[in-house]
Design an enzyme around this catalytic site. Structure first.
Site: not given
Length: 121
Positions: A47, A65
């Protein structure tokens, strides 16, 4: 961690990637995609790396996520910069190879006035 650029800097090509990132945005060539990544994408900085690459290209959107171990992302900006994102993401992991694939990718309507790319929790 990341210095913020204002919308004018991005549109005028001050973002890394120069005219490709900024020039097309001013021309109305905005694309938004929803992407789902699967594989080794959690616990490896995926990320945060995505955020850095998007920032460098002047792109907006978000990444998060998912409970099933995948990562979802919405990415928006000039078509050329969106396409470049995937190459740059891959290049970011050359030294530390991880195994991931794109499970799905679809074009969705752009979000007007979105100003940044964020990591969602």
């Amino acid at each position: 961690m990341f210095a913020r650029r204002n919308r004018n800097e991005v549109e005028n090509g001050a973002a890394a990637g120069g005219a490709a990132a900024g020039g097309a945005a001013a021309g109305g060539d905005t694309r938004r995609i929803h992407v789902r990544f699967v594989g080794q994408v959690q616990g490896v900085g995926f990320r945060w790396t995505s955020q850095r690459v998007a920032f460098d290209l002047g792109l907006t959107g978000w990444v998060r996520n998912e409970p099933d171990g995948s990562v979802s992302m919405e990415l928006q900006g000039p078509s050329e910069a969106v396409a470049t994102f995937f190459t740059r993401l891959l290049e970011s992991y050359r030294r530390f190879p991880i195994s991931y694939t794109i499970d799905s990718k679809e074009d969705i309507p752009p979000v007007p006035d979105e100003a940044e790319f964020s990591v969602r929790f």
